[in-house]
Design a protein around this motif. Structure first.
Motif, PDB file in Angstrom:
ATOM      1  N   LYS A  57      -3.928 -47.154   4.127  1.00 22.62           N
ATOM      2  CA  LYS A  57      -2.618 -46.987   4.517  1.00 22.62           C
ATOM      3  C   LYS A  57      -2.108 -45.464   4.815  1.00 22.62           C
ATOM      4  CE  LYS A  57      -0.853 -49.373   0.350  1.00 22.62           C
ATOM      5  NZ  LYS A  57      -1.946 -49.508   0.339  1.00 22.62           N
ATOM      6  N   THR A  65      -4.606 -42.598   4.629  1.00 23.75           N
ATOM      7  CA  THR A  65      -5.356 -42.404   5.736  1.00 23.75           C
ATOM      8  C   THR A  65      -4.385 -42.347   6.720  1.00 23.75           C
ATOM      9  OG1 THR A  65      -6.858 -42.674   4.367  1.00 23.75           O
ATOM     10  CG2 THR A  65      -7.303 -42.309   6.520  1.00 23.75           C
ATOM     11  N   GLY A 111      -6.048 -49.206  -2.002  1.00 24.51           N
ATOM     12  CA  GLY A 111      -7.139 -48.296  -1.030  1.00 24.51           C
ATOM     13  C   GLY A 111      -7.399 -48.937   0.495  1.00 24.51           C
TER      14      GLY A 111
HETATM   15  N1  LIG Z   1     -10.044 -37.576   0.023  1.00 23.65           N
HETATM   16  C1  LIG Z   1     -11.043 -38.240   0.165  1.00 23.65           C
HETATM   17  N2  LIG Z   1     -12.578 -38.617   0.087  1.00 23.65           N
HETATM   18  C2  LIG Z   1     -13.460 -40.024   0.377  1.00 23.65           C
HETATM   19  N3  LIG Z   1     -12.820 -41.141  -0.408  1.00 23.65           N
HETATM   20  C3  LIG Z   1     -11.176 -41.060   0.635  1.00 23.65           C
HETATM   21  C4  LIG Z   1     -10.518 -40.090   0.237  1.00 23.65           C
HETATM   22  N4  LIG Z   1      -8.796 -40.707   0.682  1.00 23.65           N
HETATM   23  C5  LIG Z   1      -9.102 -41.400   0.441  1.00 23.65           C
HETATM   24  N5  LIG Z   1     -10.568 -42.117   0.353  1.00 23.65           N
HETATM   25  C6  LIG Z   1     -11.435 -43.856   0.260  1.00 23.65           C
HETATM   26  O1  LIG Z   1     -10.450 -43.860   1.948  1.00 23.65           O
HETATM   27  C7  LIG Z   1     -10.288 -45.261   1.200  1.00 23.65           C
HETATM   28  C8  LIG Z   1      -8.512 -45.078   1.481  1.00 23.65           C
HETATM   29  O2  LIG Z   1      -7.905 -44.613   1.240  1.00 23.65           O
HETATM   30  P1  LIG Z   1      -5.719 -44.331   1.229  1.00 23.65           P
HETATM   31  O3  LIG Z   1      -5.709 -43.828   0.034  1.00 23.65           O
HETATM   32  O4  LIG Z   1      -5.914 -44.366   2.188  1.00 23.65           O
HETATM   33  O5  LIG Z   1      -5.600 -46.146   0.663  1.00 23.65           O
HETATM   34  P2  LIG Z   1      -3.781 -46.382   0.484  1.00 23.65           P
HETATM   35  O6  LIG Z   1      -3.862 -47.745   1.290  1.00 23.65           O
HETATM   36  O7  LIG Z   1      -2.998 -45.281   0.259  1.00 23.65           O
HETATM   37  O8  LIG Z   1      -4.142 -46.643  -1.192  1.00 23.65           O
HETATM   38  P3  LIG Z   1      -2.455 -46.809  -2.175  1.00 23.65           P
HETATM   39  O9  LIG Z   1      -1.889 -47.974  -1.690  1.00 23.65           O
HETATM   40  O10 LIG Z   1      -3.236 -46.709  -3.738  1.00 23.65           O
HETATM   41  O11 LIG Z   1      -2.125 -45.425  -1.984  1.00 23.65           O
HETATM   42  C9  LIG Z   1      -9.866 -45.669   0.085  1.00 23.65           C
HETATM   43  O12 LIG Z   1     -11.694 -46.471  -0.858  1.00 23.65           O
HETATM   44  C10 LIG Z   1     -10.364 -44.787  -0.766  1.00 23.65           C
HETATM   45  O13 LIG Z   1     -10.674 -43.984  -2.261  1.00 23.65           O
END
Ligand SMILES: Nc1ncnc2c1ncn2[C@@H]1O[C@H](COP(=O)(O)OP(=O)(O)OP(=O)(O)O)[C@@H](O)[C@H]1O
Ligand SMILES: [Mg+2]
Length: 250
Positions: free
Chosen positions: A42, A44, A39
């Motif tokens: 990354k 994103t 979360g």
């Molecule tokens: N389409 C979306 N709509 C709303 N919130 C989102 C969306 N995609 C991601 N988020 C939120 O944005 C934040 C970052 O998410 P992201 O997927 O980029 O994290 P991550 O670092 O890739 O996590 P992981 O290690 O679990 O893959 C999180 O709080 C997630 O819930």
């Protein structure tokens, strides 16, 4: 000369801030590892680079005519889907305008075979994807991303759920690819990758960057890293450090 530059990038999902004032410069042929908690933003960040998400503010600059290859985090492939390895790899050539039953050129097939050969998966060419191991499937997805001969290869946890042999195999492969291409890879197992990776960005809403010649000791990790880290340092005796960042909001 930088191949990518992000300046003051902010991304919100509704009211949730996912990325907060990100600044990042990536050099040509850099092998950048991105780590950070679940979360942390990354995926994103990668989607912003790929142009799949438009930042709420800030800029993303790329060198002209750069091609990006992408290996997404979870395979959306239904592995029961009756499709051969070769067809999955050829899909890397599909553009939005083409249909799924697009007829590929001989040249495309030749290129796919060359890539499969390089990745050691040519023998699986006609196999259904359901009959591959996790590691073999990951190679197929990497092969697919290479079909457009990208300048930058972007991978989101390509070794998740693989055993350590399969992981090493993938990292070795990426290291070879890195001699020609810039690589940006999200991974949770920096322990294994530290010998392959040149620089590290730790993403937890904000980004902390560590270049290649940085000597990282425990103190520094405590002060500089914005997230818990599991890393073998570059010192003479590699050791593991697991540390929560103090005073961090969740
Ligand atoms: N389409 C979306 N709509 C709303 N919130 C989102 C969306 N995609 C991601 N988020 C939120 O944005 C934040 C970052 O998410 P992201 O997927 O980029 O994290 P991550 O670092 O890739 O996590 P992981 O290690 O679990 O893959 C999180 O709080 C997630 O819930
Ligand atoms: Mg993710």
């Amino acid at each position: 000369m930088y191949i990518i530059e992000m300046q003051d990038v902010n991304v919100n999902y509704g009211r949730v801030r996912a990325l907060d004032n990100i600044n990042l410069k990536v050099k040509e042929k850099e092998f950048l590892g991105i780590i950070g908690p679940n979360g942390g933003g990354k995926t994103t960040l990668l989607k912003v680079l790929l142009g799949l998400i438009k930042p709420n503010s800030g800029k993303v600059k790329m060198q002209k005519d750069i091609k990006l290859g992408y290996v997404p985090q979870f395979t959306s492939f239904n592995k029961k889907f009756p499709i051969r390895v070769l067809d999955v790899i050829l899909m890397g050539k599909l553009t939005k305008r083409m249909k799924l039953l697009h007829k590929y050129s001989k040249k495309d097939i030749q290129v796919a075979e060359q890539i499969m050969n390089k990745l050691g998966i040519l023998e699986f060419k006609n196999r259904q994807i359901g009959q591959l191991s996790g590691g073999q499937m990951q190679k197929v997805l990497i092969a697919r991303s290479l079909m457009i001969d990208p300048d930058i290869l972007i991978l989101d946890e390509p070794t998740a759920s693989l055993d350590s042999n399969a992981k090493n195999d993938i990292y070795q492969l990426l290291k070879e690819i890195n001699s020609e291409k810039t690589i940006i890879m999200v991974s949770h197992d920096m322990g294994i990758v530290s010998s392959y990776i040149g620089s590290i960005a730790c993403v937890n809403k904000q980004l902390h960057y560590h270049g290649d010649d940085i000597h990282i000791d425990e103190q520094e990790i405590q002060e500089a890293y914005g997230c818990p880290i599991d890393l073998i340092t570059h010192g003479t005796t590699p050791h593991r450090v697991l540390r929560e960042h103090k005073g961090e909001e969740n």
